[in-house]
Design a protein around this motif. Structure first.
Motif, PDB file in Angstrom:
ATOM      1  N   MET A 138       0.841  -1.176   0.000  1.00 33.82           N
ATOM      2  CA  MET A 138       0.000   0.000   0.000  1.00 33.82           C
ATOM      3  C   MET A 138       0.888   1.241   0.000  1.00 33.82           C
ATOM      4  SD  MET A 138      -2.850   1.281   2.694  1.00 33.82           S
ATOM      5  CE  MET A 138      -4.307   0.781   1.850  1.00 33.82           C
ATOM      6  N   ASN A 139       0.480   2.241  -0.715  1.00 42.30           N
ATOM      7  CA  ASN A 139       1.219   3.488  -0.832  1.00 42.30           C
ATOM      8  C   ASN A 139       0.249   4.621  -0.530  1.00 42.30           C
ATOM      9  OD1 ASN A 139       2.686   5.726  -1.597  1.00 42.30           O
ATOM     10  ND2 ASN A 139       3.263   4.938  -3.593  1.00 42.30           N
ATOM     11  N   ARG A 140       0.150   5.000   0.741  1.00 50.76           N
ATOM     12  CA  ARG A 140      -0.778   6.057   1.179  1.00 50.76           C
ATOM     13  C   ARG A 140      -0.071   6.917   2.207  1.00 50.76           C
ATOM     14  NH1 ARG A 140      -5.476   8.591   0.720  1.00 50.76           N
ATOM     15  NH2 ARG A 140      -6.777   8.825   2.549  1.00 50.76           N
ATOM     16  N   VAL A 141      -0.128   8.221   2.017  1.00 51.06           N
ATOM     17  CA  VAL A 141       0.531   9.173   2.908  1.00 51.06           C
ATOM     18  C   VAL A 141      -0.511  10.145   3.445  1.00 51.06           C
ATOM     19  CG1 VAL A 141       2.229  11.036   3.042  1.00 51.06           C
ATOM     20  CG2 VAL A 141       2.697   9.029   1.637  1.00 51.06           C
ATOM     21  N   LEU A 142      -0.489  10.363   4.759  1.00 53.86           N
ATOM     22  CA  LEU A 142      -1.285  11.402   5.416  1.00 53.86           C
ATOM     23  C   LEU A 142      -0.288  12.362   6.032  1.00 53.86           C
ATOM     24  CD1 LEU A 142      -3.795   9.098   7.327  1.00 53.86           C
ATOM     25  CD2 LEU A 142      -4.115  10.148   5.083  1.00 53.86           C
ATOM     26  N   LEU A 143      -0.440  13.654   5.769  1.00 61.10           N
ATOM     27  CA  LEU A 143       0.558  14.611   6.230  1.00 61.10           C
ATOM     28  C   LEU A 143      -0.095  15.935   6.588  1.00 61.10           C
ATOM     29  CD1 LEU A 143       3.696  15.038   6.464  1.00 61.10           C
ATOM     30  CD2 LEU A 143       3.557  16.062   4.185  1.00 61.10           C
ATOM     31  N   SER A 144       0.238  16.418   7.773  1.00 56.42           N
ATOM     32  CA  SER A 144      -0.120  17.794   8.117  1.00 56.42           C
ATOM     33  C   SER A 144       1.110  18.635   7.809  1.00 56.42           C
ATOM     34  CB  SER A 144      -0.520  17.909   9.585  1.00 56.42           C
ATOM     35  OG  SER A 144       0.537  17.495  10.423  1.00 56.42           O
ATOM     36  N   ALA A 145       0.908  19.764   7.164  1.00 57.68           N
ATOM     37  CA  ALA A 145       2.034  20.565   6.698  1.00 57.68           C
ATOM     38  C   ALA A 145       1.579  21.992   6.460  1.00 57.68           C
ATOM     39  CB  ALA A 145       2.593  19.958   5.405  1.00 57.68           C
ATOM     40  N   GLN A 146       2.493  22.765   5.935  1.00 57.62           N
ATOM     41  CA  GLN A 146       2.163  24.092   5.430  1.00 57.62           C
ATOM     42  C   GLN A 146       2.864  24.268   4.100  1.00 57.62           C
ATOM     43  OE1 GLN A 146       3.414  26.716   8.539  1.00 57.62           O
ATOM     44  NE2 GLN A 146       5.563  26.551   8.057  1.00 57.62           N
ATOM     45  N   ILE A 147       2.287  25.108   3.252  1.00 56.42           N
ATOM     46  CA  ILE A 147       2.893  25.357   1.949  1.00 56.42           C
ATOM     47  C   ILE A 147       4.078  26.284   2.152  1.00 56.42           C
ATOM     48  CG2 ILE A 147       2.563  26.320  -0.350  1.00 56.42           C
ATOM     49  CD1 ILE A 147      -0.429  25.621  -0.050  1.00 56.42           C
ATOM     50  N   LEU A 148       5.230  25.819   1.745  1.00 55.86           N
ATOM     51  CA  LEU A 148       6.452  26.613   1.843  1.00 55.86           C
ATOM     52  C   LEU A 148       6.703  27.364   0.531  1.00 55.86           C
ATOM     53  CD1 LEU A 148       8.853  27.227   3.724  1.00 55.86           C
ATOM     54  CD2 LEU A 148      10.015  25.275   2.709  1.00 55.86           C
ATOM     55  N   GLU A 149       6.479  26.672  -0.590  1.00 49.08           N
ATOM     56  CA  GLU A 149       6.645  27.266  -1.920  1.00 49.08           C
ATOM     57  C   GLU A 149       5.518  26.771  -2.813  1.00 49.08           C
ATOM     58  OE1 GLU A 149      10.442  26.494  -3.759  1.00 49.08           O
ATOM     59  OE2 GLU A 149      11.464  26.665  -1.832  1.00 49.08           O
ATOM     60  N   ARG A 150       5.122  27.633  -3.740  1.00 51.05           N
ATOM     61  CA  ARG A 150       4.082  27.260  -4.704  1.00 51.05           C
ATOM     62  C   ARG A 150       4.450  27.857  -6.052  1.00 51.05           C
ATOM     63  NH1 ARG A 150      -0.926  28.973  -2.382  1.00 51.05           N
ATOM     64  NH2 ARG A 150      -0.240  31.068  -2.877  1.00 51.05           N
ATOM     65  N   LYS A 151       4.520  27.005  -7.072  1.00 51.07           N
ATOM     66  CA  LYS A 151       4.796  27.477  -8.436  1.00 51.07           C
ATOM     67  C   LYS A 151       3.484  27.988  -9.050  1.00 51.07           C
ATOM     68  CE  LYS A 151       9.025  25.566  -8.779  1.00 51.07           C
ATOM     69  NZ  LYS A 151       9.970  24.884  -9.520  1.00 51.07           N
ATOM     70  N   ALA A 152       3.576  28.559 -10.234  1.00 51.64           N
ATOM     71  CA  ALA A 152       2.394  29.044 -10.937  1.00 51.64           C
ATOM     72  C   ALA A 152       1.538  27.858 -11.382  1.00 51.64           C
ATOM     73  CB  ALA A 152       2.808  29.869 -12.150  1.00 51.64           C
ATOM     74  N   LEU A 153       0.233  28.036 -11.319  1.00 45.77           N
ATOM     75  CA  LEU A 153      -0.693  27.014 -11.784  1.00 45.77           C
ATOM     76  C   LEU A 153      -0.435  26.778 -13.276  1.00 45.77           C
ATOM     77  CD1 LEU A 153      -3.172  25.328 -10.802  1.00 45.77           C
ATOM     78  CD2 LEU A 153      -4.596  27.137 -11.781  1.00 45.77           C
ATOM     79  N   ARG A 154      -0.337  25.500 -13.651  1.00 50.01           N
ATOM     80  CA  ARG A 154      -0.104  25.138 -15.048  1.00 50.01           C
ATOM     81  C   ARG A 154      -1.184  24.148 -15.469  1.00 50.01           C
ATOM     82  NH1 ARG A 154       2.278  20.024 -15.017  1.00 50.01           N
ATOM     83  NH2 ARG A 154       3.176  19.430 -13.008  1.00 50.01           N
ATOM     84  N   TYR A 155      -1.171  23.758 -16.708  1.00 48.02           N
ATOM     85  CA  TYR A 155      -2.165  22.816 -17.215  1.00 48.02           C
ATOM     86  C   TYR A 155      -1.475  21.651 -17.910  1.00 48.02           C
ATOM     87  CZ  TYR A 155      -5.580  26.221 -15.884  1.00 48.02           C
ATOM     88  OH  TYR A 155      -6.341  27.066 -15.130  1.00 48.02           O
TER      89      TYR A 155
END
Length: 96
Positions: free
Chosen positions: A1-18
């Motif tokens: 099984m490959n499942r991750v649960l994580l509490s975090a905060q966004i440190l960096e965010r790139k521009a939305l792409r498609y």
């Protein structure tokens, strides 16, 4: 099984792409800090992880403030270069 649960905060965010299929995609760096018990000892955990979100979750995360706590679920995959790990976010939750 490959499942991750994580509490975090966004440190960096790139521009939305498609994607070529027209789906919104967002590349992020998440930061996590917590304390866990390992071998009956408390251990402080600090990490940064690269992540990607596709579809409506990408749009939601694009509106999320940098530094605001989030809880995500997803799975781990390889990066495009095959070096390192990439968290694929499939759920955005209030908390776990």
């Amino acid at each position: 099984m490959n499942r991750v649960l994580l509490s975090a905060q966004i440190l960096e965010r790139k521009a939305l792409r498609y994607t070529p299929a027209g789906l919104p995609a967002l590349d992020l760096v998440l930061q996590h800090e917590s304390q866990v018990v390992e071998a009956q000892l408390t251990r402080k955990v600090q990490l940064e992880v690269r992540a990607v979100a596709i579809g409506p979750i990408a749009e939601q995360l694009n509106r999320q403030a940098i530094g605001e706590p989030i809880a995500v679920a997803g799975f781990l995959g390889a990066t495009r270069t095959g070096r390192g790990v990439l968290l694929h976010i499939t759920e955005l939750n209030e908390s776990f």
